[in-house]
Design a protein around this motif. Structure first.
Motif, PDB file in Angstrom:
ATOM      1  N   VAL A 142      43.204  37.789  36.890  1.00  0.00           N
ATOM      2  CA  VAL A 142      43.980  37.056  35.721  1.00  0.00           C
ATOM      3  C   VAL A 142      45.279  36.511  36.548  1.00  0.00           C
ATOM      4  O   VAL A 142      45.514  35.819  36.367  1.00  0.00           O
ATOM      5  CB  VAL A 142      43.845  37.462  34.442  1.00  0.00           C
ATOM      6  N   PHE A 143      45.975  37.617  37.226  1.00  0.00           N
ATOM      7  CA  PHE A 143      47.389  37.680  37.007  1.00  0.00           C
ATOM      8  C   PHE A 143      47.483  37.909  38.875  1.00  0.00           C
ATOM      9  O   PHE A 143      47.999  38.047  39.458  1.00  0.00           O
ATOM     10  CB  PHE A 143      48.212  38.547  37.119  1.00  0.00           C
ATOM     11  N   ARG A 144      46.211  37.153  39.598  1.00  0.00           N
ATOM     12  CA  ARG A 144      46.162  37.135  41.287  1.00  0.00           C
ATOM     13  C   ARG A 144      47.605  36.582  41.981  1.00  0.00           C
ATOM     14  O   ARG A 144      47.971  36.438  42.966  1.00  0.00           O
ATOM     15  CB  ARG A 144      44.531  36.660  41.308  1.00  0.00           C
ATOM     16  N   LYS A 145      47.993  35.172  40.762  1.00  0.00           N
ATOM     17  CA  LYS A 145      48.619  34.320  41.634  1.00  0.00           C
ATOM     18  C   LYS A 145      50.697  34.968  41.761  1.00  0.00           C
ATOM     19  O   LYS A 145      51.223  34.815  42.390  1.00  0.00           O
ATOM     20  CB  LYS A 145      48.350  33.103  41.424  1.00  0.00           C
ATOM     21  N   ASP A 146      50.383  35.708  40.837  1.00  0.00           N
ATOM     22  CA  ASP A 146      51.396  36.286  40.552  1.00  0.00           C
ATOM     23  C   ASP A 146      51.498  37.749  41.379  1.00  0.00           C
ATOM     24  O   ASP A 146      52.672  37.770  41.586  1.00  0.00           O
ATOM     25  CB  ASP A 146      51.324  36.676  38.737  1.00  0.00           C
ATOM     26  N   LEU A 147      50.649  38.215  41.861  1.00  0.00           N
ATOM     27  CA  LEU A 147      50.561  39.427  41.898  1.00  0.00           C
ATOM     28  C   LEU A 147      50.508  38.621  44.051  1.00  0.00           C
ATOM     29  O   LEU A 147      50.543  39.469  44.840  1.00  0.00           O
ATOM     30  CB  LEU A 147      49.553  40.263  41.643  1.00  0.00           C
ATOM     31  N   GLY A 148      50.335  37.675  44.086  1.00  0.00           N
ATOM     32  CA  GLY A 148      49.707  37.498  45.562  1.00  0.00           C
ATOM     33  C   GLY A 148      48.786  37.415  46.757  1.00  0.00           C
ATOM     34  O   GLY A 148      49.258  38.280  47.399  1.00  0.00           O
ATOM     35  N   LEU A 149      47.455  37.990  45.339  1.00  0.00           N
ATOM     36  CA  LEU A 149      46.271  37.933  45.621  1.00  0.00           C
ATOM     37  C   LEU A 149      45.617  36.843  45.798  1.00  0.00           C
ATOM     38  O   LEU A 149      44.752  36.910  45.466  1.00  0.00           O
ATOM     39  CB  LEU A 149      46.037  39.190  44.916  1.00  0.00           C
ATOM     40  N   ASP A 150      46.262  35.654  46.070  1.00  0.00           N
ATOM     41  CA  ASP A 150      45.794  34.539  45.695  1.00  0.00           C
ATOM     42  C   ASP A 150      44.524  34.487  47.343  1.00  0.00           C
ATOM     43  O   ASP A 150      45.782  34.400  48.185  1.00  0.00           O
ATOM     44  CB  ASP A 150      46.120  33.131  44.946  1.00  0.00           C
ATOM     45  N   VAL A 151      43.252  34.070  47.621  1.00  0.00           N
ATOM     46  CA  VAL A 151      42.577  34.060  48.730  1.00  0.00           C
ATOM     47  C   VAL A 151      42.410  32.455  48.969  1.00  0.00           C
ATOM     48  O   VAL A 151      41.663  32.383  47.788  1.00  0.00           O
ATOM     49  CB  VAL A 151      41.620  34.933  48.891  1.00  0.00           C
ATOM     50  N   PRO A 152      42.526  31.931  50.083  1.00  0.00           N
ATOM     51  CA  PRO A 152      42.828  30.513  49.919  1.00  0.00           C
ATOM     52  C   PRO A 152      41.194  30.215  50.409  1.00  0.00           C
ATOM     53  O   PRO A 152      41.225  28.891  49.970  1.00  0.00           O
ATOM     54  CB  PRO A 152      43.573  30.262  51.740  1.00  0.00           C
ATOM     55  N   GLY A 153      40.490  30.856  50.275  1.00  0.00           N
ATOM     56  CA  GLY A 153      38.954  29.998  50.952  1.00  0.00           C
ATOM     57  C   GLY A 153      38.359  30.666  49.747  1.00  0.00           C
ATOM     58  O   GLY A 153      37.639  29.748  49.529  1.00  0.00           O
ATOM     59  N   PHE A 154      38.706  30.703  48.753  1.00  0.00           N
ATOM     60  CA  PHE A 154      37.866  31.498  47.649  1.00  0.00           C
ATOM     61  C   PHE A 154      38.001  30.848  46.661  1.00  0.00           C
ATOM     62  O   PHE A 154      39.139  30.448  45.805  1.00  0.00           O
ATOM     63  CB  PHE A 154      38.099  33.185  46.931  1.00  0.00           C
ATOM     64  N   GLY A 155      36.976  30.524  46.073  1.00  0.00           N
ATOM     65  CA  GLY A 155      37.368  28.505  45.038  1.00  0.00           C
ATOM     66  C   GLY A 155      37.853  29.133  43.385  1.00  0.00           C
ATOM     67  O   GLY A 155      37.438  30.233  43.279  1.00  0.00           O
ATOM     68  N   GLU A 156      37.639  28.632  42.985  1.00  0.00           N
ATOM     69  CA  GLU A 156      38.223  28.937  41.363  1.00  0.00           C
ATOM     70  C   GLU A 156      36.868  29.294  40.759  1.00  0.00           C
ATOM     71  O   GLU A 156      36.963  30.138  39.670  1.00  0.00           O
ATOM     72  CB  GLU A 156      38.852  27.763  41.137  1.00  0.00           C
ATOM     73  N   SER A 157      36.033  28.475  40.929  1.00  0.00           N
ATOM     74  CA  SER A 157      34.880  29.233  39.843  1.00  0.00           C
ATOM     75  C   SER A 157      34.082  29.862  40.418  1.00  0.00           C
ATOM     76  O   SER A 157      34.051  30.981  39.691  1.00  0.00           O
ATOM     77  CB  SER A 157      33.836  28.435  40.616  1.00  0.00           C
ATOM     78  N   ARG A 158      34.678  30.762  42.091  1.00  0.00           N
ATOM     79  CA  ARG A 158      34.571  32.190  41.974  1.00  0.00           C
ATOM     80  C   ARG A 158      35.258  33.002  41.468  1.00  0.00           C
ATOM     81  O   ARG A 158      34.640  34.517  40.809  1.00  0.00           O
ATOM     82  CB  ARG A 158      34.286  32.774  43.377  1.00  0.00           C
ATOM     83  N   TRP A 159      36.678  32.673  40.933  1.00  0.00           N
ATOM     84  CA  TRP A 159      37.698  33.496  40.491  1.00  0.00           C
ATOM     85  C   TRP A 159      36.705  33.995  38.901  1.00  0.00           C
ATOM     86  O   TRP A 159      37.118  34.890  37.889  1.00  0.00           O
ATOM     87  CB  TRP A 159      38.827  33.403  40.817  1.00  0.00           C
ATOM     88  N   TRP A 160      36.161  32.039  38.962  1.00  0.00           N
ATOM     89  CA  TRP A 160      36.113  32.832  36.870  1.00  0.00           C
ATOM     90  C   TRP A 160      34.352  33.969  37.185  1.00  0.00           C
ATOM     91  O   TRP A 160      34.782  34.409  35.744  1.00  0.00           O
ATOM     92  CB  TRP A 160      35.805  31.387  36.620  1.00  0.00           C
ATOM     93  N   LEU A 161      34.181  33.201  37.337  1.00  0.00           N
ATOM     94  CA  LEU A 161      32.561  34.622  37.718  1.00  0.00           C
ATOM     95  C   LEU A 161      33.274  35.611  37.640  1.00  0.00           C
ATOM     96  O   LEU A 161      32.778  37.131  37.533  1.00  0.00           O
ATOM     97  CB  LEU A 161      32.083  33.715  38.817  1.00  0.00           C
ATOM     98  N   ALA A 162      34.018  35.511  39.333  1.00  0.00           N
ATOM     99  CA  ALA A 162      34.970  37.564  39.294  1.00  0.00           C
ATOM    100  C   ALA A 162      35.144  38.113  37.496  1.00  0.00           C
ATOM    101  O   ALA A 162      35.098  39.015  37.069  1.00  0.00           O
ATOM    102  CB  ALA A 162      35.079  37.909  39.724  1.00  0.00           C
ATOM    103  N   LEU A 163      36.038  36.892  37.109  1.00  0.00           N
ATOM    104  CA  LEU A 163      36.508  37.464  35.785  1.00  0.00           C
ATOM    105  C   LEU A 163      35.418  37.608  34.384  1.00  0.00           C
ATOM    106  O   LEU A 163      35.721  38.412  33.437  1.00  0.00           O
ATOM    107  CB  LEU A 163      37.955  36.379  34.609  1.00  0.00           C
ATOM    108  N   ALA A 164      34.692  36.693  34.172  1.00  0.00           N
ATOM    109  CA  ALA A 164      34.115  36.845  33.420  1.00  0.00           C
ATOM    110  C   ALA A 164      32.323  37.688  33.315  1.00  0.00           C
ATOM    111  O   ALA A 164      32.129  38.992  32.358  1.00  0.00           O
ATOM    112  CB  ALA A 164      32.633  35.735  33.446  1.00  0.00           C
ATOM    113  N   LEU A 165      32.533  38.563  35.103  1.00  0.00           N
ATOM    114  CA  LEU A 165      31.313  39.961  35.108  1.00  0.00           C
ATOM    115  C   LEU A 165      32.361  41.436  35.228  1.00  0.00           C
ATOM    116  O   LEU A 165      31.722  41.997  33.894  1.00  0.00           O
ATOM    117  CB  LEU A 165      31.292  40.049  36.497  1.00  0.00           C
ATOM    118  N   SER A 166      33.528  41.189  35.259  1.00  0.00           N
ATOM    119  CA  SER A 166      34.311  42.314  34.921  1.00  0.00           C
ATOM    120  C   SER A 166      34.782  42.557  33.613  1.00  0.00           C
ATOM    121  O   SER A 166      34.704  43.597  32.798  1.00  0.00           O
ATOM    122  CB  SER A 166      36.119  42.052  35.153  1.00  0.00           C
TER     123      SER A 166
END
Length: 97
Positions: free
Chosen positions: A20-44
Motif C-alpha cells: 500500500v505504501f510502496r510509493k512513499d517508501l520508494g519501493l516502486d518497481v518501474p516494470g511492475f504493472g499496477e494490476s500486479r500490485w493489486w494482485l499482491a495486495l489482494a493475496l496478502s
C-alpha cells in the motif's frame, strides 16, 4: 509454537502495508504493472485473514456441558429391588440342590 498462525498473519499484514505504501517508501518497481500490485495486495490481505481465522479457530476453549447434563447433581442412588435380583434366584436354586 502455539501462535504460528498469528505470526504468519502479522507477516502477511506487513507485506500488505508495504504494498500500500510502496510509493512513499520508494519501493516502486518501474516494470511492475499496477494490476500486479493489486494482485499482491489482494493475496496478502487474503492470507492475513486466513491465518487470523485459523489462529482464532485453534484457540483453547473452556469445556461446555451439554444441555442434558445436570450441574453438580449426584446420580440417583441405586435402590435394591428383590424382584429384579436375578442372580439371587440362581443362587437360591443352587442351594436347594
Amino acid at each position: 509454537m502455539r501462535h504460528w498462525q498469528l505470526f504468519l498473519a502479522a507477516g502477511w499484514a506487513s507485506i500488505a502495508l508495504i504494498v500500500v505504501f510502496r510509493k512513499d517508501l520508494g519501493l516502486d518497481v518501474p516494470g511492475f504493472g499496477e494490476s500486479r500490485w493489486w494482485l499482491a495486495l489482494a493475496l496478502s490481505c487474503m492470507l492475513t485473514i486466513w491465518n487470523l481465522v485459523r489462529w482464532y479457530a485453534a484457540r483453547p476453549r473452556p469445556r461446555q456441558e451439554g444441555p442434558l447434563q445436570s450441574k453438580n447433581e449426584e446420580p440417583p442412588k441405586y435402590e435394591y429391588n428383590p424382584d429384579l435380583d436375578f442372580q439371587k434366584m440362581e443362587r437360591d436354586e443352587q442351594q436347594d440342590r
